[in-house]
Design a protein around this motif. Structure first.
Motif, mmCIF file in Angstrom:
data_model
loop_
_atom_site.group_PDB
_atom_site.id
_atom_site.type_symbol
_atom_site.label_atom_id
_atom_site.label_comp_id
_atom_site.label_asym_id
_atom_site.label_seq_id
_atom_site.Cartn_x
_atom_site.Cartn_y
_atom_site.Cartn_z
ATOM 1 N N SER A 1 3.895 10.347 -2.283
ATOM 2 C CA SER A 1 3.701 11.577 -3.044
ATOM 3 C C SER A 1 3.609 12.785 -2.109
ATOM 4 N N ASP A 2 4.122 13.914 -2.577
ATOM 5 C CA ASP A 2 4.049 15.150 -1.795
ATOM 6 C C ASP A 2 2.608 15.619 -1.602
ATOM 7 N N THR A 3 1.698 15.182 -2.461
ATOM 8 C CA THR A 3 0.303 15.612 -2.354
ATOM 9 C C THR A 3 -0.577 14.609 -1.614
ATOM 10 N N ALA A 4 0.034 13.529 -1.092
ATOM 11 C CA ALA A 4 -0.727 12.540 -0.315
ATOM 12 C C ALA A 4 -0.878 13.015 1.128
ATOM 13 N N TYR A 5 -1.810 12.400 1.839
ATOM 14 C CA TYR A 5 -1.955 12.636 3.285
ATOM 15 C C TYR A 5 -1.781 11.315 4.010
ATOM 16 N N ILE A 6 -0.901 11.304 5.002
ATOM 17 C CA ILE A 6 -0.642 10.124 5.827
ATOM 18 C C ILE A 6 -1.024 10.484 7.261
ATOM 19 N N GLY A 7 -2.070 9.839 7.781
ATOM 20 C CA GLY A 7 -2.630 10.196 9.069
ATOM 21 C C GLY A 7 -1.819 9.693 10.255
ATOM 22 N N HIS A 8 -2.332 9.992 11.452
ATOM 23 C CA HIS A 8 -1.658 9.611 12.692
ATOM 24 C C HIS A 8 -1.559 8.090 12.846
ATOM 25 N N TYR A 9 -0.393 7.655 13.307
ATOM 26 C CA TYR A 9 -0.115 6.257 13.655
ATOM 27 C C TYR A 9 -0.223 5.296 12.465
ATOM 28 N N VAL A 10 -0.116 5.813 11.277
ATOM 29 C CA VAL A 10 -0.026 4.954 10.096
ATOM 30 C C VAL A 10 1.350 4.301 10.071
ATOM 31 N N VAL A 11 1.394 3.031 9.680
ATOM 32 C CA VAL A 11 2.667 2.315 9.524
ATOM 33 C C VAL A 11 2.798 1.897 8.064
ATOM 34 N N ILE A 12 3.893 2.305 7.423
ATOM 35 C CA ILE A 12 4.145 1.984 6.015
ATOM 36 C C ILE A 12 5.494 1.293 5.916
ATOM 37 N N GLY A 13 5.506 0.105 5.295
ATOM 38 C CA GLY A 13 6.701 -0.729 5.260
ATOM 39 C C GLY A 13 7.639 -0.418 4.116
ATOM 40 N N GLU A 14 8.548 -1.345 3.891
ATOM 41 C CA GLU A 14 9.598 -1.160 2.891
ATOM 42 C C GLU A 14 9.036 -1.161 1.472
ATOM 43 N N ASN A 15 9.624 -0.300 0.637
ATOM 44 C CA ASN A 15 9.365 -0.280 -0.808
ATOM 45 C C ASN A 15 7.890 -0.097 -1.170
ATOM 46 N N CYS A 16 7.153 0.576 -0.311
ATOM 47 C CA CYS A 16 5.755 0.885 -0.606
ATOM 48 C C CYS A 16 5.671 2.139 -1.474
ATOM 49 N N VAL A 17 4.527 2.292 -2.135
ATOM 50 C CA VAL A 17 4.270 3.480 -2.948
ATOM 51 C C VAL A 17 2.881 4.005 -2.614
ATOM 52 N N VAL A 18 2.772 5.309 -2.381
ATOM 53 C CA VAL A 18 1.478 5.978 -2.194
ATOM 54 C C VAL A 18 1.411 7.117 -3.201
ATOM 55 N N GLY A 19 0.409 7.069 -4.087
ATOM 56 C CA GLY A 19 0.349 7.997 -5.207
ATOM 57 C C GLY A 19 -0.249 9.351 -4.875
ATOM 58 N N GLU A 20 -0.336 10.195 -5.884
ATOM 59 C CA GLU A 20 -0.773 11.575 -5.743
ATOM 60 C C GLU A 20 -2.185 11.682 -5.160
ATOM 61 N N ASP A 21 -2.343 12.606 -4.210
ATOM 62 C CA ASP A 21 -3.648 12.948 -3.631
ATOM 63 C C ASP A 21 -4.358 11.768 -2.979
ATOM 64 N N SER A 22 -3.638 10.724 -2.621
ATOM 65 C CA SER A 22 -4.254 9.624 -1.883
ATOM 66 C C SER A 22 -4.296 9.962 -0.402
ATOM 67 N N ILE A 23 -5.368 9.528 0.250
ATOM 68 C CA ILE A 23 -5.607 9.814 1.657
ATOM 69 C C ILE A 23 -5.499 8.518 2.448
ATOM 70 N N ILE A 24 -4.578 8.475 3.393
ATOM 71 C CA ILE A 24 -4.394 7.309 4.261
ATOM 72 C C ILE A 24 -4.759 7.761 5.678
ATOM 73 N N GLN A 25 -5.885 7.298 6.181
ATOM 74 C CA GLN A 25 -6.360 7.741 7.477
ATOM 75 C C GLN A 25 -5.600 7.052 8.619
ATOM 76 N N SER A 26 -5.916 7.447 9.840
ATOM 77 C CA SER A 26 -5.151 7.011 11.015
ATOM 78 C C SER A 26 -5.175 5.496 11.214
ATOM 79 N N HIS A 27 -4.077 4.985 11.781
ATOM 80 C CA HIS A 27 -3.953 3.589 12.216
ATOM 81 C C HIS A 27 -4.017 2.588 11.063
ATOM 82 N N VAL A 28 -3.736 3.013 9.859
ATOM 83 C CA VAL A 28 -3.658 2.089 8.729
ATOM 84 C C VAL A 28 -2.297 1.415 8.719
ATOM 85 N N LYS A 29 -2.270 0.115 8.373
ATOM 86 C CA LYS A 29 -0.996 -0.591 8.183
ATOM 87 C C LYS A 29 -0.851 -0.962 6.715
ATOM 88 N N ILE A 30 0.218 -0.461 6.113
ATOM 89 C CA ILE A 30 0.535 -0.778 4.726
ATOM 90 C C ILE A 30 1.833 -1.573 4.744
#
Length: 357
Positions: free
Chosen positions: A117-146
């Protein structure tokens, strides 16, 4: 951090309470009764805190009508509500420091197929794989693996160093704190000829709305069916939820508890700290398990349950253990016979006493 300030009447409106006193009094935060200053607000959660409230330097107090009447000689600024503790809980969100950043940090690694989502935040060194979804206003802090195929709903908060895998699905307003693993491989093995044969875990994890999971927890994906946490479940730090567990809505599990595989726990249950639950059992709704208990069989009736022994002075405990061991060495049939013999003697004595009257 930018200071957040509110007037007394503004805070009263937020908790649907009544402002008494100086309605324009400016307050910058919450504090305990003992530590509060003139620009802070505290809450009084019952008569047992009256003495502390009378001595408090708080600029305003959150109280019930009855408590206000007992405090009005010493204090003059109040928010009057039916439930001061609930009002306090609501106001903590008003003064909480929030992540206001939006967008994707340059060091994040996101597969092109992921939908963010354009309103989400994806922090430093986050890794997000294929076909994932992150919804509106969700916060993903640093070094998260999805990992591949994971879906995260709206207004979620995923703290640093969390791993979410196993095609897990998170609904809205889910909070997961640091170093927790969601969807890791369940502990499934088939014994054969002295060896443990790994069972591939083919299920997933489904987490409902408004679920909170603390730090350093593990929620394993199912072997075949999904592991499920229904809406409103809250989980403390250092909790293990094994594969295929199903936890009902609004159940609370305190720190260092462990739930073995394929167990179903009902709605509105409370598991206190250090509770252990064996696998393949069912616990009905509205059950409370007290701290350090071991649940070894299904519970079909609501209520409070405990196991183990309470605290003793050490020497008393040692003597108790000796007696328990001695009791365990006596066959049950022998104990029953002794009790029957004692009962017969008592009845004989009672009969004799009656005949003498």
């Amino acid at each position: 951090m930018k200071s957040t300030r509110f007037q007394l009447d503004e805070l009263a409106q937020l908790v649907q309470g009544e402002s008494i006193g100086q309605s324009t009094l400016t307050l910058k935060g919450l504090a305990s009764l003992g530590q509060a200053q003139s620009d802070q607000i505290a809450f009084v959660n019952g008569d047992k805190y009256l003495a502390e409230a009378l001595a408090s330097k708080a600029g305003a107090l959150i109280v019930t009508e009855a408590l206000k009447n007992q405090l009005s000689d010493q204090h003059h600024n109040f928010i009057v509500v039916k439930n001061p503790y609930l009002a306090f809980a609501i106001l903590t969100h008003i003064f909480e420091a929030k992540v206001l950043k939006r967008g994707i940090e340059s060091t994040a690694q996101i597969d092109p197929s992921a939908i963010i989502s354009d309103t989400a935040y994806i922090g430093h060194y986050v890794v997000i794989g294929e076909n994932c979804v992150v919804g509106e206003d969700s916060i993903i802090q640093s070094h998260v693996k999805i990992d591949d195929g994971v879906e995260i709903g709206r207004h979620c908060f995923i703290d640093s160093h969390v791993t979410i895998t196993g095609y897990s699905k998170l609904a809205d307003r889910v909070r997961i704190h640091a170093n927790t693993v969601i969807g890791g491989e369940g502990f499934g093995f088939a014994p054969y000829q002295g060896k443990w044969n790994r069972i591939a875990q083919l299920g997933s994890v489904r987490i409902g709305n408004d679920v909170r999971i603390g730090s350093n927890c593990s929620v394993d994906r199912g072997a075949l069916d999904d592991t499920i946490l229904e809406d409103g479940v809250i989980i403390d730090n250092l909790v293990q939820i094994a594969h295929n567990v199903h936890i009902g809505a609004n159940t609370a599990i305190a720190a260092k508890s462990g739930i073995a595989g394929s167990t179903t726990i009902g709605k509105n249950c409370i598991l206190a700290g250090g509770v252990g639950v064996v696998g393949h059992i069912t616990i009905t709704d509205n059950v409370t398990i007290t701290g350090m208990s071991m649940v070894s069989k299904s519970i079909s009736e609501a209520g409070s349950y405990s196991s183990g022994t309470g605290q003793f002075e050490t020497n008393h405990w040692k003597r108790t253990v000796v007696r328990l061991r001695q009791l365990a060495d006596v066959p049950l049939t022998k104990l029953v016979k002794q009790i029957d013999h004692m009962q017969t003697q008592i009845e004989s004595i009672e009969s004799t006493l009656k005949s003498r009257k």
